[in-house]
Design a protein around this motif. Structure first.
Motif: not given
Length: 416
Positions: A150-151, A169-171, A314-315, A331-335
């Protein structure tokens, strides 16, 4: 396929050749991307350089490895000076399912120079030309999917301009080694945890269908064959595991009352500790209590390998999973954004010149004939004209005889 704008260079899009592999390695190194798909592409590129001839031979006939490294490059030819020919970008695609109805855009990269305009975000730039070429060239594909961070605003704009719409959207989550040690100490008793084989493909397919929304199920278009490991693919997977120093462990939870699979996990474990362990997790929406059990089971397996974190996806439609991971301390590392678009291939009908409707319907035209005046006949069998005249003359004679006989009878009665 070339661009139609004068402000942007016309490029020639062709399949990748062996002499292009060094340039591909250089442009991927310059971008310095650490995303999982970029790391996987770099590893796949190193393998392709060793086995390029074999993969090229396998791409000539149908098999499971013919699209192992399907890459197209955009080349800008300069007719005035052949030495100025150079590559402008590339696109990497692959089939998403065994039916080859859905394809995936793995990566699109464009080499943008300082003296040239932006070739990625413009609708007529090199990036759009590469995408449109693949959308038109792959006739098997009815749907295309891709995943983008997303970035990455420029890449996201490129996909939106070419008709891709967001699906989910995936995390990406990272479980630290200390957290994995804590999970490994918990109770993970699952009496119906079974190993995975090709005989369980139908159960895993049903679990995959239940665990996702209908729109994603329609886009992915999977069947039971997608959950089977074929012989050639199995050999390739074993070879990659040996080359990358990895090991795969997987299992599923079977529900005997419903005779269905309610949970599945797959671990890609790093033997040398050079990269984090990766996990794929599928849980039935009605059995979310399996998350602690399955994560504890995976944590116990990870303890047998070098200490590394565990990556999990995870979605946004998996609310229970995201809530549990947040509560657990991951900890979330990327979206990323999962996007798709459908493709409709129009068949061009060739117009045949010199062929008119009268020529095509020549056998249906009426033949002009001169009508013959005849009387209606009740005779069933057809007769010719001479026979008909004889019958008419006999009728007339018979009628004359009857009339003469009747007149003679009247005369006799009158004389009496």
């Amino acid at each position: 396929m070339t661009a139609s704008s004068d402000n942007y260079p016309k490029v020639l899009i062709r399949p990748v050749q062996y002499r292009d592999l060094d340039w591909l390695e250089g442009i991927t190194t310059e971008t310095n991307q650490t995303a999982p798909n970029s790391v996987f592409f770099a590893e796949q590129l190193q393998q392709t350089k060793r086995w390029f001839g074999v993969l090229k031979f396998l791409s000539w006939f149908p098999n499971s490895l013919r699209d192992h490294f399907r890459v197209y490059v955009a080349e800008s030819p300069q007719q005035s000076d052949p030495r100025l020919k150079r590559l402008k970008g590339f696109i990497h695609i692959s089939p998403f399912n065994m039916g080859r109805s859905t394809w995936r855009v793995e990566k699109v990269m464009v080499a943008c120079d300082q003296g040239q305009p932006e070739l990625l975000t413009n609708p007529k730039g090199v990036g759009s030309q590469l995408l449109r070429y693949c959308l038109e060239a792959v006739w098997e594909a009815r749907t295309w999917v891709l995943e983008v961070n997303i970035n990455e605003k420029n890449t996201l704009a490129l996909y939106r301009q070419n008709g891709f719409q967001p699906l989910a959207q995936l995390t990406y989550w990272l479980l630290e080694p200390t957290l994995l040690q804590t999970l490994a100490q918990q109770n993970s008793e699952l009496p119906n945890l079974l190993p995975v084989s090709n005989a369980d493909a139908q159960l895993l397919y049903q679990l995959d269908c239940v665990s996702m929304p209908p729109l994603l199920r329609q886009v992915f278009d999977r069947n039971s064959q997608d959950f089977k490991t074929h012989f050639l693919m199995g050999l390739c997977s074993k070879w990659q595991q040996w080359l990358n120093q990895t090991e795969v462990a997987q299992g599923y939870v079977f529900e005997p009352q419903r005779k269905a699979a309610i949970g599945y996990f797959k671990l890609t474990l790093s033997k040398n500790g050079s990269q984090p362990h990766q996990a794929q997790l599928i849980v039935h929406p009605a059995y979310t209590w399996l998350y602690p059990k399955l994560l504890a089971q995976m944590a116990q397996i990870v303890q047998k390998f070098p200490s590394q974190g565990l990556e999990l996806i995870s979605a946004d439609y998996q609310h229970e999973r995201e809530e549990y991971l947040e509560k657990l301390g991951a900890s979330p590392i990327e979206n990323t954004l999962l996007m798709s678009r459908s493709v409709w291939h129009k068949l061009k009908e060739a117009k045949l010149e010199g062929l008119h409707l009268s020529d095509m319907l020549q056998g249906l035209q009426a033949v002009p004939r001169t009508p013959i005046p005849t009387r209606f006949s009740w005779v069933k069998e057809p007769i010719n004209l001479s026979e008909k005249n004889q019958i008419d003359s006999q009728k007339y004679r018979h009628q004359d005889n009857n009339n003469s006989f009747k007149s003679s009878e009247k005369i006799d009665k009158g004389s009496k």
